[in-house]
Design a protein around this motif. Structure first.
Motif, mmCIF file in Angstrom:
data_model
loop_
_atom_site.group_PDB
_atom_site.id
_atom_site.type_symbol
_atom_site.label_atom_id
_atom_site.label_comp_id
_atom_site.label_asym_id
_atom_site.label_seq_id
_atom_site.Cartn_x
_atom_site.Cartn_y
_atom_site.Cartn_z
ATOM 1 N N ARG A 171 10.510 -1.966 -4.039
ATOM 2 C CA ARG A 171 9.997 -1.057 -5.069
ATOM 3 C C ARG A 171 8.814 -1.713 -5.799
ATOM 4 N N GLY A 172 8.915 -3.003 -6.060
ATOM 5 C CA GLY A 172 7.814 -3.713 -6.695
ATOM 6 C C GLY A 172 6.556 -3.691 -5.840
ATOM 7 N N ASN A 173 6.727 -3.843 -4.521
ATOM 8 C CA ASN A 173 5.578 -3.764 -3.610
ATOM 9 C C ASN A 173 4.941 -2.385 -3.643
ATOM 10 N N LEU A 174 5.774 -1.340 -3.729
ATOM 11 C CA LEU A 174 5.253 0.027 -3.812
ATOM 12 C C LEU A 174 4.445 0.223 -5.085
ATOM 13 N N LEU A 175 4.961 -0.237 -6.203
ATOM 14 C CA LEU A 175 4.257 -0.084 -7.475
ATOM 15 C C LEU A 175 2.927 -0.834 -7.454
ATOM 16 N N LYS A 176 2.930 -2.012 -6.838
ATOM 17 C CA LYS A 176 1.687 -2.780 -6.746
ATOM 18 C C LYS A 176 0.661 -2.029 -5.904
ATOM 19 N N ALA A 177 1.119 -1.431 -4.805
ATOM 20 C CA ALA A 177 0.206 -0.667 -3.943
ATOM 21 C C ALA A 177 -0.355 0.552 -4.668
ATOM 22 N N LEU A 178 0.478 1.232 -5.443
ATOM 23 C CA LEU A 178 -0.003 2.394 -6.193
ATOM 24 C C LEU A 178 -1.068 1.992 -7.202
ATOM 25 N N GLN A 184 -8.604 9.508 1.068
ATOM 26 C CA GLN A 184 -8.146 8.181 1.496
ATOM 27 C C GLN A 184 -7.050 7.649 0.575
ATOM 28 N N ARG A 185 -7.218 7.820 -0.722
ATOM 29 C CA ARG A 185 -6.217 7.312 -1.672
ATOM 30 C C ARG A 185 -4.914 8.091 -1.567
ATOM 31 N N LEU A 186 -5.004 9.393 -1.316
ATOM 32 C CA LEU A 186 -3.781 10.189 -1.129
ATOM 33 C C LEU A 186 -3.029 9.712 0.110
ATOM 34 N N ILE A 187 -3.776 9.460 1.184
ATOM 35 C CA ILE A 187 -3.143 8.972 2.412
ATOM 36 C C ILE A 187 -2.504 7.603 2.169
ATOM 37 N N ALA A 188 -3.215 6.742 1.440
ATOM 38 C CA ALA A 188 -2.667 5.414 1.130
ATOM 39 C C ALA A 188 -1.388 5.528 0.311
ATOM 40 N N ARG A 248 6.068 6.042 2.206
ATOM 41 C CA ARG A 248 6.832 6.134 3.455
ATOM 42 C C ARG A 248 7.353 4.761 3.869
ATOM 43 N N THR A 249 6.501 3.744 3.779
ATOM 44 C CA THR A 249 6.926 2.388 4.117
ATOM 45 C C THR A 249 8.070 1.933 3.212
ATOM 46 N N TYR A 250 7.944 2.232 1.917
ATOM 47 C CA TYR A 250 8.996 1.851 0.968
ATOM 48 C C TYR A 250 10.334 2.496 1.336
ATOM 49 N N HIS A 251 10.321 3.796 1.579
ATOM 50 C CA HIS A 251 11.578 4.491 1.880
ATOM 51 C C HIS A 251 12.164 4.042 3.216
ATOM 52 N N GLN A 252 11.311 3.745 4.192
ATOM 53 C CA GLN A 252 11.824 3.261 5.474
ATOM 54 C C GLN A 252 12.534 1.918 5.320
ATOM 55 N N LYS A 253 11.914 1.010 4.570
ATOM 56 C CA LYS A 253 12.520 -0.309 4.383
ATOM 57 C C LYS A 253 13.806 -0.229 3.569
ATOM 58 N N VAL A 254 13.798 0.609 2.531
ATOM 59 C CA VAL A 254 15.011 0.786 1.726
ATOM 60 C C VAL A 254 16.126 1.388 2.569
ATOM 61 N N LEU A 255 15.775 2.345 3.432
ATOM 62 C CA LEU A 255 16.786 2.946 4.307
ATOM 63 C C LEU A 255 17.384 1.893 5.234
ATOM 64 N N GLN A 256 16.563 1.006 5.775
ATOM 65 C CA GLN A 256 17.079 -0.058 6.632
ATOM 66 C C GLN A 256 18.030 -0.976 5.865
#
Length: 371
Positions: free
Chosen positions: A125-132, A231-235, A241-249
């Motif tokens: 989650r921290g990685n997601l917030l940093k990316a945003l 581009q920013r919307l896609i990012a 998506r990456t965050y939710h995939q990793k959390v699901l794993q």
């Protein structure tokens, strides 16, 4: 203010068109002639395009601001959730390390697994917030506050002011033309008309140059807005998506560990009933008088290991050992008829091997209790 400006511009155009119709009706030519600011189709199309660009870039700017506000709000609330999640992870880890139960350490193991998984999820989650923040909010904020957009808008506003002056000057020229026709031969009126026409021509030239510059600048800004915002919307979508995939794993692995532990407990055989247990090995075996690996096929020597008592046992003979749930024993021998020999709390004896569970790691405080 934008709405008022747009409405005023439309009103001026309506007035100009009405004046043009009046001048045409009375044969004045003037504002409806080739000298009119509206007579140039290319300039009129340029004016219309510039208005559309102004509206488009303004809407894109507001949309970018909305995305920035949303990302920043998500970061603020997400940071609080990370703090809460990490606190829960620490509490779970503390319970798993410091607590045991007389019926086993299953919950402690589950608490440690959950603590590890929760810490991993909060890290994601921290990685997601940093990316945003770095990939979405900062680039869009820079464009909203950047010079290209403001410079292009200033050019468009300068063009609009010159166009208003040209419209007013075109009306002045038309009035001068009427006066010249009404006072034939008046040199003063003719010179004033020529001066007004020259000024109108200068304004139209300036307006054409400013219009081209403003259209070019606004077109470039609009293209940049569209490209960067997409581009920013896609990012943002890719980061989520990456965050939710990793959390699901992480959650799937955690669930598998917990279900496996529960199934192991539910599937573990019940301890053999004391009524049907064969007697423990003989006195000689209990006191280690035999050194062979087997004695009449009943006992075998094993490497010492530590085990946790999972069912209480009450000794019935002097060679047996009392056990309580949660105790730890050093197992020294295992027999083929379901008995084990070991030491607990300074005493040695035999006990049913089904009443214990081998442990690979034991707290130092538990080892002291064994001795």
């Amino acid at each position: 203010m934008e709405a008022i400006r747009k409405q005023a511009s439309k009103f001026r155009e309506q007035v100009a068109r009405q004046q043009q119709a009046v001048f045409k009706q009375f044969g004045g030519g003037g504002y409806g002639s080739s000298d009119s600011v509206f007579s140039d189709a290319a300039e009129y199309q340029q004016h219309q395009k510039l208005e559309k660009l102004y509206i488009s870039t303004r809407a894109a700017k507001h949309f970018q601001r909305d995305i920035v506000r949303g990302a920043e709000g998500y970061i603020v609330t997400g940071s609080k959730q990370v703090e809460i999640g990490n606190k829960l992870s620490d509490d779970s880890r503390k319970y798993g390390v410091e607590n045991t139960c007389t019926s086993g350490n299953t919950l402690s193991k589950a608490a440690l697994c959950y603590a590890r998984a929760r810490a991993q999820m909060e890290n994601e989650r921290g990685n997601l917030l940093k990316a945003l923040g770095t990939q979405v909010a900062e680039p869009l904020r820079a464009m909203v506050m950047g010079a290209p957009l403001e410079d292009a808008r200033h050019l468009a506003q300068r063009y609009d002011r010159v166009r208003q002056e040209a419209e007013a000057q075109a009306i002045e020229v038309s009035k001068r033309q009427i006066k010249v026709r009404e006072t034939v031969g008046s040199g003063d009126n003719i010179s004033k008309l020529e001066a007004a026409e020259a000024k109108l021509q200068d304004l139209k030239s300036n307006m054409a140059v400013l219009g081209k510059e403003a259209v070019a600048a606004m077109t470039a800004v609009e293209a940049q807005q569209q490209r960067l915002t997409l581009q920013r919307l896609i990012a943002m979508v890719e980061s989520e998506r990456t965050y939710h995939q990793k959390v699901l794993q992480i959650l799937e692995q955690l669930e598998a560990e917990m279900l496996s532990e529960r199934q192991r407990i539910e599937a573990s055989p019940s301890p053999v009933s004391e009524n049907f247990m064969p007697p423990p090995p003989s006195y000689e075996e209990a006191n280690g008088l035999f050194t062979n690996s087997t004695v009449d096929g009943l006992t075998e020597s094993v490497e010492y290991f530590l085990a946790e008592v999972i069912h209480s046992y009450q000794a019935e003979t002097y060679v047996e050992l009392n056990l309580s749930v949660g105790d730890y024993v050093v197992v020294r021998k295992l027999s083929n008829n379901g008995w084990a020999e070991g030491e607990c709390k300074g005493k040695a004896g035999w006990f049913p091997s089904a009443y214990i569970e081998r442990q690979e790691r034991v707290l130092a405080s538990k080892i002291i209790q064994i001795l």
